[in-house]
Write an enzyme that holds these catalytic residues in place. Sequence first.
Site, mmCIF file in Angstrom:
data_model
loop_
_atom_site.group_PDB
_atom_site.id
_atom_site.type_symbol
_atom_site.label_atom_id
_atom_site.label_comp_id
_atom_site.label_asym_id
_atom_site.label_seq_id
_atom_site.Cartn_x
_atom_site.Cartn_y
_atom_site.Cartn_z
ATOM 1 N N GLY A 158 -7.735 9.397 16.751
ATOM 2 C CA GLY A 158 -8.974 9.951 16.215
ATOM 3 C C GLY A 158 -8.673 10.965 15.139
ATOM 4 O O GLY A 158 -7.674 10.877 14.436
ATOM 5 N N CYS A 159 -9.512 11.962 15.022
ATOM 6 C CA CYS A 159 -9.387 13.013 14.018
ATOM 7 C C CYS A 159 -8.016 13.676 14.100
ATOM 8 O O CYS A 159 -7.620 14.156 15.152
ATOM 9 C CB CYS A 159 -10.489 14.047 14.251
ATOM 10 S SG CYS A 159 -10.283 15.574 13.338
ATOM 11 N N PHE A 160 -7.292 13.713 12.990
ATOM 12 C CA PHE A 160 -5.957 14.306 13.038
ATOM 13 C C PHE A 160 -5.993 15.813 13.247
ATOM 14 O O PHE A 160 -5.030 16.399 13.730
ATOM 15 C CB PHE A 160 -5.069 13.923 11.863
ATOM 16 C CG PHE A 160 -5.609 14.044 10.469
ATOM 17 C CD1 PHE A 160 -6.489 15.029 10.070
ATOM 18 C CD2 PHE A 160 -5.185 13.138 9.515
ATOM 19 C CE1 PHE A 160 -6.938 15.119 8.764
ATOM 20 C CE2 PHE A 160 -5.632 13.209 8.201
ATOM 21 C CZ PHE A 160 -6.515 14.218 7.830
#
Length: 180
Positions: A11-13
């Site tokens: 997902g979102c880094f």
Amino acid sequence: MTSEVATLAGGCFWCTEAVFKDVIGVESVESGYIGGRVPNPTYKQVCGGDTGHAEAIRVTFDSDQVRYGDILDMFFATHDPTTLNRQGNDVGTQYRSAIFPHSDEQADEARAAMERAAKDWPAPIVTTIEPLTQWYDAEDYHQDYWDSEGQRNPYCMAVIPPKLAKLRKSFAARSKTVAA
């Protein structure tokens, strides 16, 4: 000291970076893009979902302090590996759950980690094991985001603290914060 590298997309880094920066034995965490077909993608291009890249992190760790299998166990415990191309409100292939092994041994360990994690999830794990392709560093403002900007970002404030809490509860002996 033996340094190894794990490349993971969950997902979102910003969110995965924050988790792994708190792990004892982790030397560095970089945010970037991998698994796509456009050279030198920008954040805007990757967020558009048309490049094929995943937002990912590259974790450099001391394997004398933390094993690759431990890194994977933390990875599976701190994101949802059962949602295809999605983490929470982030939807698209750029937010897929994926492991990019650096060796055949890492690929074998990734499969074993998925088997270990399966019992902890109510649905099948959809994490993919993908070939290690060209890595592209994300823009500078994405690096160390939680420490620099994230604690003022409402999205990050909603998503990252629960992930850190899970790490610190389930892997207390591995957390820099708990051990401090």
